[in-house]
Design a protein around this motif. Structure first.
Motif, short mmCIF file in Angstrom:
data_model
loop_
_atom_site.label_atom_id
_atom_site.label_comp_id
_atom_site.label_asym_id
_atom_site.label_seq_id
_atom_site.Cartn_x
_atom_site.Cartn_y
_atom_site.Cartn_z
N LYS A 1 2.43 -0.78 -15.55
CA LYS A 1 1.42 0.03 -16.21
C LYS A 1 0.05 -0.53 -15.85
O LYS A 1 -0.08 -1.73 -15.69
CB LYS A 1 1.58 -0.02 -17.73
CG LYS A 1 2.81 0.64 -18.26
CD LYS A 1 2.82 0.49 -19.78
CE LYS A 1 4.12 0.89 -20.39
NZ LYS A 1 4.14 0.62 -21.83
N PRO A 2 -0.95 0.29 -15.78
CA PRO A 2 -0.90 1.74 -15.85
C PRO A 2 -0.40 2.32 -14.53
O PRO A 2 -0.61 1.73 -13.46
CB PRO A 2 -2.35 2.13 -16.10
CG PRO A 2 -3.15 1.04 -15.47
CD PRO A 2 -2.32 -0.20 -15.62
N LEU A 3 0.28 3.45 -14.61
CA LEU A 3 0.78 4.10 -13.39
C LEU A 3 -0.40 4.58 -12.56
O LEU A 3 -1.35 5.13 -13.09
CB LEU A 3 1.65 5.30 -13.74
CG LEU A 3 3.01 5.03 -14.36
CD1 LEU A 3 3.75 6.35 -14.57
CD2 LEU A 3 3.84 4.10 -13.52
N ASP A 4 -0.30 4.38 -11.26
CA ASP A 4 -1.30 4.94 -10.36
C ASP A 4 -0.70 6.16 -9.65
O ASP A 4 0.46 6.50 -9.84
CB ASP A 4 -1.80 3.89 -9.35
CG ASP A 4 -0.69 3.29 -8.50
OD1 ASP A 4 0.40 3.89 -8.41
OD2 ASP A 4 -0.92 2.22 -7.91
N ASN A 5 -1.52 6.82 -8.84
CA ASN A 5 -1.06 8.03 -8.15
C ASN A 5 0.13 7.75 -7.24
O ASN A 5 1.04 8.57 -7.13
CB ASN A 5 -2.19 8.67 -7.34
CG ASN A 5 -3.23 9.29 -8.24
OD1 ASN A 5 -2.96 9.65 -9.38
ND2 ASN A 5 -4.44 9.41 -7.73
N PHE A 6 0.13 6.60 -6.59
CA PHE A 6 1.24 6.24 -5.71
C PHE A 6 2.56 6.17 -6.50
O PHE A 6 3.58 6.70 -6.08
CB PHE A 6 0.97 4.91 -5.01
CG PHE A 6 2.10 4.44 -4.15
CD1 PHE A 6 2.33 5.02 -2.90
CD2 PHE A 6 2.95 3.43 -4.59
CE1 PHE A 6 3.40 4.60 -2.12
CE2 PHE A 6 4.02 3.02 -3.81
CZ PHE A 6 4.24 3.60 -2.57
N ALA A 7 2.53 5.51 -7.65
CA ALA A 7 3.73 5.39 -8.48
C ALA A 7 4.22 6.75 -8.94
O ALA A 7 5.43 7.04 -8.89
CB ALA A 7 3.45 4.48 -9.69
N VAL A 8 3.31 7.60 -9.39
CA VAL A 8 3.71 8.94 -9.85
C VAL A 8 4.32 9.72 -8.70
O VAL A 8 5.36 10.38 -8.88
CB VAL A 8 2.49 9.68 -10.46
CG1 VAL A 8 2.83 11.13 -10.75
CG2 VAL A 8 2.04 8.97 -11.73
N ASP A 9 3.74 9.63 -7.52
CA ASP A 9 4.32 10.31 -6.35
C ASP A 9 5.70 9.77 -6.03
O ASP A 9 6.61 10.52 -5.70
CB ASP A 9 3.41 10.18 -5.12
CG ASP A 9 2.16 11.06 -5.23
OD1 ASP A 9 2.14 11.98 -6.07
OD2 ASP A 9 1.22 10.81 -4.46
N GLN A 10 5.88 8.47 -6.13
CA GLN A 10 7.19 7.86 -5.88
C GLN A 10 8.25 8.41 -6.84
O GLN A 10 9.37 8.67 -6.46
CB GLN A 10 7.12 6.34 -6.02
CG GLN A 10 6.32 5.64 -4.97
CD GLN A 10 7.01 5.72 -3.62
OE1 GLN A 10 6.60 6.47 -2.76
NE2 GLN A 10 8.04 4.93 -3.45
N ILE A 11 7.85 8.59 -8.09
CA ILE A 11 8.77 9.08 -9.10
C ILE A 11 9.14 10.54 -8.84
O ILE A 11 10.31 10.92 -8.91
CB ILE A 11 8.17 8.91 -10.52
CG1 ILE A 11 8.10 7.43 -10.87
CG2 ILE A 11 8.95 9.71 -11.56
CD1 ILE A 11 7.25 7.09 -12.06
N PHE A 12 8.17 11.36 -8.48
CA PHE A 12 8.44 12.79 -8.33
C PHE A 12 8.89 13.20 -6.94
O PHE A 12 9.41 14.30 -6.76
CB PHE A 12 7.23 13.61 -8.77
CG PHE A 12 7.13 13.68 -10.26
CD1 PHE A 12 7.86 14.62 -10.97
CD2 PHE A 12 6.36 12.79 -10.96
CE1 PHE A 12 7.80 14.68 -12.34
CE2 PHE A 12 6.29 12.82 -12.34
CZ PHE A 12 7.02 13.77 -13.03
N MET A 13 8.71 12.38 -5.96
CA MET A 13 9.13 12.72 -4.60
C MET A 13 10.44 12.03 -4.23
O MET A 13 10.83 12.02 -3.07
CB MET A 13 8.05 12.30 -3.59
CG MET A 13 6.72 12.89 -3.86
SD MET A 13 6.59 14.46 -3.07
CE MET A 13 4.87 14.77 -3.21
N SER A 14 11.13 11.47 -5.20
CA SER A 14 12.27 10.61 -4.93
C SER A 14 13.56 11.34 -4.61
O SER A 14 14.53 10.70 -4.25
CB SER A 14 12.50 9.69 -6.12
OG SER A 14 12.86 10.45 -7.24
N ARG A 15 13.67 12.60 -4.79
CA ARG A 15 14.93 13.30 -4.58
C ARG A 15 15.36 13.13 -3.20
O ARG A 15 15.90 13.07 -2.38
CB ARG A 15 14.78 14.78 -4.91
CG ARG A 15 14.55 14.96 -6.38
CD ARG A 15 15.74 15.59 -7.01
NE ARG A 15 15.51 15.59 -8.44
CZ ARG A 15 16.43 15.43 -9.30
NH1 ARG A 15 17.65 15.24 -8.94
NH2 ARG A 15 16.18 15.46 -10.57
#
Length: 130
Positions: free
Chosen positions: A116-130
């Motif tokens: 924490k805090p999440l940055d844009n890279f982390a959020v992209d990693q979470i949502f682009m992980s499929r």
């Protein structure tokens, strides 16, 4: 982009707000539910198993929760994982503890570990992980 259901399990209201805000900036079409305790999240999971709620696709889990920790949540999931729809779990922690990071990396249910805090890279990693 596909709409997903995301759960945030974190006892800190400010962290919940910051994570929701960061996700909403880049991935606004997701349904986000927040839980302040492992007990609340487990109760919601039971409702999912009973068909009353939709299972999440992703869970952001804080480890440092009072009473039952994030590790307790993972232990409970291990007991019932054959009876639930699978979802991705990401640890989101304010404390960079190398032992927790290694334990999370080695845990079969944990897909990733972010500080924490999440940055844009982390959020992209979470949502682009499929």
């Amino acid at each position: 982009m596909r709409e997903e259901t995301l759960w945030i399990i974190d006892d800190d209201m400010v962290s919940q707000f910051a994570i929701k805000y960061k996700i909403g900036q880049s991935y606004p079409n997701n349904r986000v539910s927040t839980f302040y305790s492992v007990q609340e999240a487990l109760a919601a999971l039971k409702e999912c198993m009973d068909g009353k709620l939709e299972f999440p696709e992703k869970v952001l889990l804080d480890l440092g929760l009072p009473v039952l920790t994030g590790w307790h949540f993972l232990q409970e999931l291990e007991k019932i994982r054959g009876n639930i729809n699978p979802f991705e779990i990401y640890i989101v922690s304010a404390f960079s503890n190398s032992m927790d990071r290694k334990r999370a990396k080695d845990h079969s249910l944990v897909k990733g570990y972010f500080e924490k805090p999440l940055d844009n890279f982390a959020v992209d990693q979470i949502f682009m992980s499929r």
